[in-house]
Design a protein around this motif. Structure first.
Motif, mmCIF file in Angstrom:
data_model
loop_
_atom_site.group_PDB
_atom_site.id
_atom_site.type_symbol
_atom_site.label_atom_id
_atom_site.label_comp_id
_atom_site.label_asym_id
_atom_site.label_seq_id
_atom_site.Cartn_x
_atom_site.Cartn_y
_atom_site.Cartn_z
ATOM 1 N N VAL A 39 -0.982 -15.989 -16.307
ATOM 2 C CA VAL A 39 -0.495 -17.142 -16.861
ATOM 3 C C VAL A 39 -1.187 -18.001 -16.601
ATOM 4 O O VAL A 39 -1.283 -19.118 -17.472
ATOM 5 C CB VAL A 39 0.934 -17.043 -16.872
ATOM 6 N N PHE A 40 -1.282 -18.063 -15.258
ATOM 7 C CA PHE A 40 -2.368 -19.590 -14.327
ATOM 8 C C PHE A 40 -3.813 -19.723 -15.695
ATOM 9 O O PHE A 40 -3.852 -21.540 -15.919
ATOM 10 C CB PHE A 40 -2.201 -19.549 -13.093
ATOM 11 N N TYR A 72 -4.941 -18.835 -18.565
ATOM 12 C CA TYR A 72 -4.173 -18.618 -19.947
ATOM 13 C C TYR A 72 -3.925 -20.127 -19.688
ATOM 14 O O TYR A 72 -4.375 -20.850 -20.931
ATOM 15 C CB TYR A 72 -3.659 -18.287 -20.276
ATOM 16 N N GLU A 73 -3.244 -20.940 -19.614
ATOM 17 C CA GLU A 73 -2.530 -22.686 -19.541
ATOM 18 C C GLU A 73 -3.763 -23.061 -19.370
ATOM 19 O O GLU A 73 -4.324 -24.001 -19.354
ATOM 20 C CB GLU A 73 -1.195 -22.417 -18.425
ATOM 21 N N ARG A 130 -6.152 -23.346 -22.505
ATOM 22 C CA ARG A 130 -5.757 -23.801 -23.331
ATOM 23 C C ARG A 130 -6.374 -25.623 -22.467
ATOM 24 O O ARG A 130 -6.389 -25.802 -23.701
ATOM 25 C CB ARG A 130 -4.253 -23.606 -23.588
ATOM 26 N N ALA A 131 -5.688 -26.077 -21.805
ATOM 27 C CA ALA A 131 -5.983 -27.501 -21.086
ATOM 28 C C ALA A 131 -7.440 -28.426 -21.610
ATOM 29 O O ALA A 131 -7.579 -29.133 -21.704
ATOM 30 C CB ALA A 131 -5.027 -27.488 -20.469
#
Length: 114
Positions: A46-47, A49-50, A53-54
């Motif tokens: 999840v880290f 992925y975020e 995205r950023a």
């Protein structure tokens, strides 16, 4: 297809199920730990992925193609609203001038209601 036999396929399925169960058990051990100090469980996937995205958002470029849908939606909304306003204006003008009959007024009101 695959050259695997049914017994090999069953063994592969069993191995994947065992791996899933091990991951689930490890997550439940982390989740149900009474001595956990923070309220979140760190998940590296999840880290990542975020972070991706950023990072991608920084390099976003406005192009005609990327603006076509928002501009088109806004133009369509303005066009529909102007059509509705125009119909409403002509209806009100014909009612106030006495050109429309009671039947036409009833037809307009029923079209709005249904």
């Amino acid at each position: 297809m695959s050259d695997s036999t049914t017994s090999e396929l069953r063994q592969q399925v069993a191995e994947r199920a065992a791996a899933r169960n091990r991951l689930k058990e490890a997550y439940q051990r982390l989740y149900n730990n009474p001595f956990r100090t923070n309220s979140q469980i760190y998940d590296p996937a999840v880290f990542r992925y975020e972070a991706a995205r950023a990072y991608a958002r920084e390099f976003y470029k406005l192009t005609p193609r990327s603006l076509a849908i928002p501009v088109g939606l806004i133009a369509f909304t303005v066009w529909v609203q102007s059509r509705v306003n125009q119909q409403d204006l002509t209806k009100n003008e014909s009612i106030q001038s006495g050109k429309s009959t009671y039947y036409e007024r009833a037809k307009w009101s029923s079209r709005v209601l249904y």
